[in-house]
Design an enzyme around this catalytic site. Structure first.
Site, PDB file in Angstrom:
ATOM      1  N   LYS A  68       0.838  -1.201   0.000  1.00 44.46           N
ATOM      2  CA  LYS A  68       0.000   0.000   0.000  1.00 44.46           C
ATOM      3  C   LYS A  68       0.870   1.246   0.000  1.00 44.46           C
ATOM      4  O   LYS A  68       1.930   1.277   0.623  1.00 44.46           O
ATOM      5  CB  LYS A  68      -0.883   0.008   1.252  1.00 44.46           C
ATOM      6  CG  LYS A  68      -1.856  -1.153   1.295  1.00 44.46           C
ATOM      7  CD  LYS A  68      -2.478  -1.288   2.678  1.00 44.46           C
ATOM      8  CE  LYS A  68      -3.264  -2.591   2.774  1.00 44.46           C
ATOM      9  NZ  LYS A  68      -3.568  -2.934   4.168  1.00 44.46           N
ATOM     10  N   GLU A  82      -9.670  -7.212   6.055  1.00 44.18           N
ATOM     11  CA  GLU A  82      -9.432  -6.733   4.697  1.00 44.18           C
ATOM     12  C   GLU A  82     -10.472  -7.335   3.765  1.00 44.18           C
ATOM     13  O   GLU A  82     -10.731  -8.542   3.815  1.00 44.18           O
ATOM     14  CB  GLU A  82      -8.025  -7.127   4.233  1.00 44.18           C
ATOM     15  CG  GLU A  82      -6.920  -6.443   5.021  1.00 44.18           C
ATOM     16  CD  GLU A  82      -5.561  -6.532   4.333  1.00 44.18           C
ATOM     17  OE1 GLU A  82      -5.356  -7.458   3.523  1.00 44.18           O
ATOM     18  OE2 GLU A  82      -4.709  -5.659   4.615  1.00 44.18           O
ATOM     19  N   ASN A 126      -5.967  -9.096   9.523  1.00 44.57           N
ATOM     20  CA  ASN A 126      -4.658  -8.783  10.082  1.00 44.57           C
ATOM     21  C   ASN A 126      -4.821  -8.641  11.590  1.00 44.57           C
ATOM     22  O   ASN A 126      -5.532  -7.756  12.061  1.00 44.57           O
ATOM     23  CB  ASN A 126      -4.100  -7.504   9.488  1.00 44.57           C
ATOM     24  CG  ASN A 126      -3.784  -7.673   8.021  1.00 44.57           C
ATOM     25  OD1 ASN A 126      -3.250  -8.700   7.610  1.00 44.57           O
ATOM     26  ND2 ASN A 126      -4.139  -6.706   7.218  1.00 44.57           N
ATOM     27  N   ARG A 129      -3.389  -7.432  14.182  1.00 43.87           N
ATOM     28  CA  ARG A 129      -2.390  -6.521  14.759  1.00 43.87           C
ATOM     29  C   ARG A 129      -2.793  -5.091  14.462  1.00 43.87           C
ATOM     30  O   ARG A 129      -3.739  -4.847  13.726  1.00 43.87           O
ATOM     31  CB  ARG A 129      -1.041  -6.784  14.113  1.00 43.87           C
ATOM     32  CG  ARG A 129      -1.141  -6.675  12.587  1.00 43.87           C
ATOM     33  CD  ARG A 129       0.190  -6.652  11.907  1.00 43.87           C
ATOM     34  NE  ARG A 129       0.079  -6.960  10.498  1.00 43.87           N
ATOM     35  CZ  ARG A 129      -0.223  -6.100   9.538  1.00 43.87           C
ATOM     36  NH1 ARG A 129      -0.489  -4.844   9.840  1.00 43.87           N
ATOM     37  NH2 ARG A 129      -0.279  -6.467   8.269  1.00 43.87           N
ATOM     38  N   ARG A 165       2.460   7.111   2.496  1.00 44.00           N
ATOM     39  CA  ARG A 165       3.647   6.451   3.065  1.00 44.00           C
ATOM     40  C   ARG A 165       4.886   7.047   2.399  1.00 44.00           C
ATOM     41  O   ARG A 165       5.007   7.008   1.177  1.00 44.00           O
ATOM     42  CB  ARG A 165       3.600   4.949   2.810  1.00 44.00           C
ATOM     43  CG  ARG A 165       2.421   4.285   3.472  1.00 44.00           C
ATOM     44  CD  ARG A 165       2.575   2.781   3.413  1.00 44.00           C
ATOM     45  NE  ARG A 165       1.392   2.120   3.941  1.00 44.00           N
ATOM     46  CZ  ARG A 165       1.339   0.833   4.231  1.00 44.00           C
ATOM     47  NH1 ARG A 165       2.406   0.064   4.034  1.00 44.00           N
ATOM     48  NH2 ARG A 165       0.240   0.294   4.707  1.00 44.00           N
TER      49      ARG A 165
END
Lengths: 511, 164
Positions: free
Chosen positions: A246, A284, A299, A301, A347
């Protein structure tokens, strides 16, 4: 009086089993809660920001992750040595390793995350599919566990259809994944994916899933506590990716309305309930052009892109994680169906967007971090810090928040323009170009957008002559100044040679 | 002092006189230039304010203005003269060395010595920062020498392949 229920645990000190921006992010939550923090670091990270920020720091080995950040016994040992009674795994490294969560429990340490059994159930993608199916969660059409190649090929032809994806049961990071366009390619793809998965995960089992063409990647943030409450904090749109990594995330998604958010959120909560999920997690999903949605994976976490959810919900997810791990009730009591405004995250990776996104290493020679209304920066670097080749290339996250998507985008563009990182190549120019692309502005994109339909040339006008001239003047003035400084650099009396000789020596030194 | 400054392949003749005035291709420019620290400068030209980052690296200049990075060189008259005597150094033909942009592991070498390659063709796959990076040919040519082997770990700037 649930605050005095038997499962209440006190947390006196938290060890962060991670590095980089996420370790810094977690230390900040610890500070906010008044809990001392412990950093762990490899030889390559002695000077890293998370070591500077933490109250205590423990060296755990050589730079390679398998010799430091992935060594369970060294991390447990570091906790024992410093008296930490809880461990936050961050994301990556040991975050989705059930053995690590179990080792913490065996040692009497609080693992700030879900139970080992939830990690195991969701870590195997095919088990996850079967588990959530029992809770009426739609999964992408695919093969059942335990099928041999002939059965898989027969089912692919008769029911699933092409194109399809071959995926590794233990998958992650795009490894063991293959896109298959027709029947002829399938047997080879199965064999190759199996070999790749075997070497990457030690588990060569693969399965087949229909490839949804033009699909979007949309995920739901889940929070669950030990009192049986599970809620969602809305969605994140993560379709801007390259090679399954991503690059940009936003919340909410431009594709969802309230009704769709309610339905998808319900599905996400059911999926989390199928493993009695506790703590923060992410469901997701893939959504096709007709807005049909399917469970893809969970996921178990904290997610890289959690800040966009924090900004539109006002909830500090890391603080909630710690609160939940203490056995308290989480503070939000209801799922969030109406986000406050819009948030976008870029990011910031040390990768050259003009050269096939090749990673870049080196020392940061200048760093100017953007600030101002609606801007948040979660960074793991500082001016003078050296980026090494041992870990992934993400060095920071820039997050912008506004009343509307357009306000968030404009603030993001302003902040990207203010962001100065010199000394290595990075992808800020990619983000600036993306924010100029009509498709992105209009919200018209899917998971293939960056790879198939985006190019750095399309939205980048060549510089004008006036711009080039201004740059030329700047460079010349600096060069001129450097020469003058070199000439004055040493007092004449302190020199034993003429100025001319000295300048020539200085110039030779600079070559 | 007179300089020949090249930015993104465009050449400028820039003169900085002893009184500090700046002349571009013989025309005077109104420039107010101030160093803020070692690499950060404030430049006001015709009342337009620019925050500029300028850094020298390996004899070349990197200039960042409004989020855009420019590369260039600044040569004074003497260096300009020396360079012209040596003749055109950077021609499009001749040997090019493909160096490792970062330390890493050579995962695959899909070309062999003597092979003709097209610009953009993958020469090597270098694994670093958890990613497999394709190192591509910067122009058409022939693989002259491969100086690394599959499975080998290389340091940054190590010459891996030469093209002619």
């Amino acid at each position: 009086m649930s605050d005095h229920s038997p499962q209440q645990k006190n947390i006196q000190k938290i060890l962060i089993a991670n590095r980089g921006e996420i370790a810094v992010r977690i230390i900040r939550a610890c500070r906010d809660l008044g809990i001392p923090s412990v950093a762990v670091f490899s030889d390559a990270d002695r000077t890293a920001l998370h070591v500077r920020f933490a109250d205590q720091a423990v060296h755990i080995g050589p730079p390679a992750p398998r010799e430091s950040y992935l060594r369970i016994e060294k991390i447990i040992e570091a906790a024992r040595k410093t008296g930490a009674d809880a461990i936050h795994p961050g994301y990556g490294f040991l975050a989705e390793n059930a053995d690590f969560a179990q080792a913490c429990a065996d040692e009497g340490l609080t693992f700030i995350g879900p139970s080992p059994s939830a990690i195991t159930a969701m870590g195997n993608k095919q088990t996850a599919r079967e588990t959530v199916k029992k809770y009426n969660v739609a999964v992408v059409p695919g093969t059942e566990p335990g099928m041999n190649d002939d059965d898989i090929i027969a089912l692919a032809e008769s029911q699933i259809g092409f194109p399809l994806m071959v995926k590794a049961e233990a998958g992650g990071g795009g490894k063991g994944m293959r896109t298959v366009h027709n029947r002829e390619e399938l047997p080879t793809a199965l064999a190759n994916a199996r070999r790749e998965a075997e070497s990457a995960f030690g588990n060569g089992r693969v399965y087949v899933e229909k490839l949804l063409v033009g699909a979007r990647h949309i995920e739901f943030q889940i929070l669950g506590d030990m009192h049986g409450n599970i809620i969602h904090l809305g969605e994140r749109e993560c379709s801007i990716q390259r090679r399954h990594q991503k690059l940009v995330e936003e919340s909410p998604s431009p594709f969802l309305d309230m009704e769709l958010r309610r339905r998808m959120g319900e599905m996400a909560i059911n999926a989390a309930r199928s493993v009695n999920y506790v703590n923060a997690g992410t469901i997701e999903c893939l959504m096709d052009k007709d807005k049909n949605f399917y469970f893809l994976e969970m996921n178990t976490r904290l997610q890289v892109e959690h800040p966009v959810t924090e900004l539109v919900t006002g909830i500090d997810i890391v603080k909630e994680q710690i609160r939940i791990a203490r056995g308290r009730r989480m503070s939000p009591t209801e799922s969030i169906l109406e986000p406050k405004g819009w948030a976008i995250e870029c990011r910031i990776n040390a990768e050259d967007p003009y050269n096939n996104f090749i990673p870049s290493v080196g020392k940061i020679t200048t760093l100017l971090t953007p600030v101002g209304p609606g801007v948040r920066v979660d960074s793991g670097v500082y001016n003078g810090f050296e980026i090494t080749p041992y870990y992934d290339s993400m060095i920071a996250k820039l997050i912008a928040h506004g009343e509307s998507r357009s306000e968030a985008m404009l603030r993001m563009r302003r902040a990207l323009g203010e962001y100065v990182i010199m000394g290595l190549k990075h992808n800020i120019p990619f983000h600036l170009n993306l924010l100029n692309s009509f498709s992105f502005i209009a919200g018209q994109f899917d998971t293939n957008f960056v790879e198939d339909r985006f190019s750095m040339d399309t939205y980048e006008a060549p510089p004008t002559d006036a711009e080039l001239e201004a740059v030329a003047i700047a460079a010349t003035l600096v060069a001129h100044r450097n020469q003058q400084l070199a000439a004055q650099g040493v007092q004449a009396s302190a020199r034993d040679v003429s100025n001319w000789k000295w300048i020539s020596r200085y110039e030779r030194m600079q070559r | 002092m007179k300089y020949i400054t090249t930015i993104n392949d465009k050449k400028f003749e820039i003169e900085i006189r002893n009184d500090g005035s700046v002349w571009v291709n013989g025309e005077s420019r109104d420039v107010d230039f101030l160093a803020l620290n070692n690499s950060l400068y404030s430049i006001i030209m015709e009342n337009r304010s620019h925050e500029v980052v300028v850094e020298e690296r390996d004899g070349a200049y990197e200039v960042l203005v409004s989020g855009r990075l420019y590369n260039g060189t600044v040569l004074d008259e003497r260096s300009q003269l020396m360079r012209s005597r040596r003749g055109g150094l950077e021609a499009d033909s001749g040997e090019i060395s493909i160096k490792a942009p970062m330390p890493g592991l050579i995962v695959a070498i899909p070309v062999s010595e003597g092979q003709e390659v097209k610009s953009g063709q993958t020469l090597l796959i270098l694994e670093s920062m958890k990613m497999q990076n394709e190192i591509k040919a910067p122009r058409d040519g022939t693989v002259h020498r491969i100086s690394v082997q599959q499975g080998e770990t290389v340091e940054q700037k190590r010459v891996m392949v030469t093209l002619i």
